[in-house]
Every structure is written in structure tokens, then in C-alpha cells.
Design a protein around this motif. Structure first.
Motif, PDB file in Angstrom:
ATOM      1  N   GLY A   1      24.144  -2.670 -13.240  1.00 24.81           N
ATOM      2  CA  GLY A   1      23.052  -3.758 -13.316  1.00 24.81           C
ATOM      3  C   GLY A   1      22.397  -3.555 -14.602  1.00 24.81           C
ATOM      4  O   GLY A   1      22.899  -3.652 -15.760  1.00 24.81           O
ATOM      5  N   ASP A   2      20.940  -3.068 -14.418  1.00 24.69           N
ATOM      6  CA  ASP A   2      20.345  -2.812 -15.769  1.00 24.69           C
ATOM      7  C   ASP A   2      20.000  -1.389 -16.299  1.00 24.69           C
ATOM      8  O   ASP A   2      19.201  -1.085 -17.043  1.00 24.69           O
ATOM      9  N   VAL A   3      20.881  -0.517 -15.726  1.00 25.77           N
ATOM     10  CA  VAL A   3      20.885   0.751 -16.171  1.00 25.77           C
ATOM     11  C   VAL A   3      22.283   1.269 -16.534  1.00 25.77           C
ATOM     12  O   VAL A   3      23.349   0.534 -16.230  1.00 25.77           O
TER      13      VAL A   3
ATOM     14  N   GLN B   1      21.504   8.969 -14.532  1.00 28.32           N
ATOM     15  CA  GLN B   1      21.076   7.326 -14.692  1.00 28.32           C
ATOM     16  C   GLN B   1      20.140   7.189 -15.924  1.00 28.32           C
ATOM     17  O   GLN B   1      19.086   8.065 -15.909  1.00 28.32           O
ATOM     18  N   ILE B   2      20.820   6.672 -16.785  1.00 25.20           N
ATOM     19  CA  ILE B   2      19.816   6.163 -17.984  1.00 25.20           C
ATOM     20  C   ILE B   2      19.201   4.758 -17.926  1.00 25.20           C
ATOM     21  O   ILE B   2      19.928   3.670 -17.857  1.00 25.20           O
ATOM     22  N   THR B   3      17.802   4.847 -17.915  1.00 26.44           N
ATOM     23  CA  THR B   3      17.224   3.513 -17.924  1.00 26.44           C
ATOM     24  C   THR B   3      16.434   3.452 -19.280  1.00 26.44           C
ATOM     25  O   THR B   3      15.731   4.331 -19.564  1.00 26.44           O
TER      26      THR B   3
ATOM     27  N   PRO C   1      20.077  -2.507 -20.517  1.00 26.84           N
ATOM     28  CA  PRO C   1      20.648  -2.058 -22.073  1.00 26.84           C
ATOM     29  C   PRO C   1      21.415  -2.918 -22.790  1.00 26.84           C
ATOM     30  O   PRO C   1      21.720  -4.061 -22.257  1.00 26.84           O
ATOM     31  N   ALA C   2      21.431  -2.564 -24.174  1.00 28.05           N
ATOM     32  CA  ALA C   2      22.082  -3.854 -25.021  1.00 28.05           C
ATOM     33  C   ALA C   2      23.362  -3.098 -25.499  1.00 28.05           C
ATOM     34  O   ALA C   2      24.347  -3.065 -25.046  1.00 28.05           O
ATOM     35  N   GLN C   3      23.280  -2.451 -26.849  1.00 28.29           N
ATOM     36  CA  GLN C   3      24.399  -2.204 -27.468  1.00 28.29           C
ATOM     37  C   GLN C   3      24.607  -0.534 -27.559  1.00 28.29           C
ATOM     38  O   GLN C   3      25.418   0.123 -28.068  1.00 28.29           O
TER      39      GLN C   3
ATOM     40  N   ILE D   1      14.474   7.842 -29.243  1.00 31.77           N
ATOM     41  CA  ILE D   1      14.964   6.577 -29.617  1.00 31.77           C
ATOM     42  C   ILE D   1      13.936   5.469 -29.279  1.00 31.77           C
ATOM     43  O   ILE D   1      13.205   5.693 -28.405  1.00 31.77           O
ATOM     44  N   GLU D   2      14.163   4.328 -29.785  1.00 26.38           N
ATOM     45  CA  GLU D   2      13.384   3.017 -29.628  1.00 26.38           C
ATOM     46  C   GLU D   2      14.583   2.024 -29.410  1.00 26.38           C
ATOM     47  O   GLU D   2      15.643   1.822 -30.061  1.00 26.38           O
ATOM     48  N   PRO D   3      14.348   1.384 -28.135  1.00 28.50           N
ATOM     49  CA  PRO D   3      13.406   1.521 -26.890  1.00 28.50           C
ATOM     50  C   PRO D   3      13.590   3.089 -26.439  1.00 28.50           C
ATOM     51  O   PRO D   3      14.875   3.559 -26.208  1.00 28.50           O
ATOM     52  N   HIS D   4      12.592   3.717 -25.656  1.00 27.01           N
ATOM     53  CA  HIS D   4      12.767   4.765 -25.068  1.00 27.01           C
ATOM     54  C   HIS D   4      13.797   4.833 -23.859  1.00 27.01           C
ATOM     55  O   HIS D   4      13.916   3.660 -23.456  1.00 27.01           O
ATOM     56  N   ALA D   5      14.142   5.919 -23.504  1.00 30.48           N
ATOM     57  CA  ALA D   5      15.315   6.014 -22.336  1.00 30.48           C
ATOM     58  C   ALA D   5      14.780   6.947 -21.359  1.00 30.48           C
ATOM     59  O   ALA D   5      14.212   8.085 -21.541  1.00 30.48           O
TER      60      ALA D   5
END
Ligand SMILES: [Zn+2]
Length: 145
Positions: A90-92, A53-55, A66-68, A38-42
Motif C-alpha cells: 500500500g502506502d508504506v 513499518q516505514i511510513t 513512498p517514491a524511490q 531525511i526529507e520527507p521524514h519517515a
């Protein structure tokens, strides 16, 4: 003579493709497995309390919020797998539950980049034993074995 040259070229090309495949294997910013479908990569990373945890990362592997994206992880014995859902911390994205006990079980990561996007599926065995060569966990190992 021609046969020998041909064999040599095949060997050379084979080596070259091995090297480039090796160079593509890189770990995520936390030492987790990089999901490049996927783009962006995770990055798929197992925390010390056995959560996932997915970043999301940009092309320089810098974490991006993360966005959508939505993620579902299914892990464990195929007869009674554990399904993990994710919420943003937070951001993850962090799984609500923990991975099942045991090690080296089949794991399926389903990611939708947007609610309307096609689901991308990544499958691997989740082995958290540390690789003796690269010192990442086997599920994130960057060696060729
Ligand atoms: Zn390794």
C-alpha cells in the motif's frame, strides 16, 4: 553581582534550549519514532507481529506514499544481527522478516531517498516497553528522559 547575573543568564539560556529540544520531539502518525534526518521524514514503527513499518510523512505528518526510497534495518546482537529488507505494501514499506527476539537491542536504519543518494544512518536502541509518561513505546518516547 556581575557573576550572579551571568549565572542567571546561563541558566535561562540552558532552560530555553532544553524546551526547544523537547518541542522538537514528536511521534509519527502511528505512534512510532520519527526519523528526521531525511526529507520527507519517515516514521519507524514496530507492528504487532514484530515487523518494521516505514511510513513517509509530509511536514504536517500526513502519510505520503513512498517514491524511490529504499530502507535496510539491521537489528539485534552485534555478533549476529538480523537484516530486514523492505517491500511496498500500500502506502508504506514493510519489512520482509521479523525483528529478532528480545528487547532493547541496537538498531540501525539506513535510508536512501533515491538510488543515487547518500545513505543516511540512524542508530538507536529498540526498546518496545511502553513509557509510563507519554504512553508511547520507549523507542518512540517523546519525553526528555
Ligand atoms: Zn515518554
Amino acid at each position: 553581582m556581575k557573576t550572579t547575573l551571568f549565572a542567571f543568564l546561563v541558566l535561562l539560556l540552558g532552560t530555553a534550549s532544553l524546551v526547544s529540544a523537547h518541542e522538537k520531539k514528536i511521534a509519527g502518525p502511528n505512534g512510532g519514532r520519527l526519523l528526521t534526518v531525511i526529507e520527507p521524514h519517515a516514521e519507524f514503527f514496530v507492528t504487532s507481529d514484530r515487523k518494521v513499518q516505514i511510513t513517509f510523512v509530509d511536514d504536517q505528518l500526513a502519510p505520503t506514499p513512498p517514491a524511490q526510497q529504499s530502507v535496510i534495518v539491521t537489528a539485534g546482537d552485534r555478533s549476529k544481527p538480523t537484516t530486514l529488507n523492505f517491500t511496498r505494501h500500500g502506502d508504506v514499506l514493510l519489512s520482509d522478516g521479523q525483528l529478532p527476539d528480545g528487547n532493547n537491542f541496537p538498531t540501525v536504519v539506513q535510508i536512501k531517498v533515491t538510488p543515487d543518494a547518500k545513505t543516511t544512518v540512524t542508530r538507536f536502541n529498540l526498546n518496545t516497553i511502553t513509557c509510563s509518561e507519554c504512553s508511547y513505546s520507549e523507542y518512540a518516547c517523546i519525553c526528555d528522559h
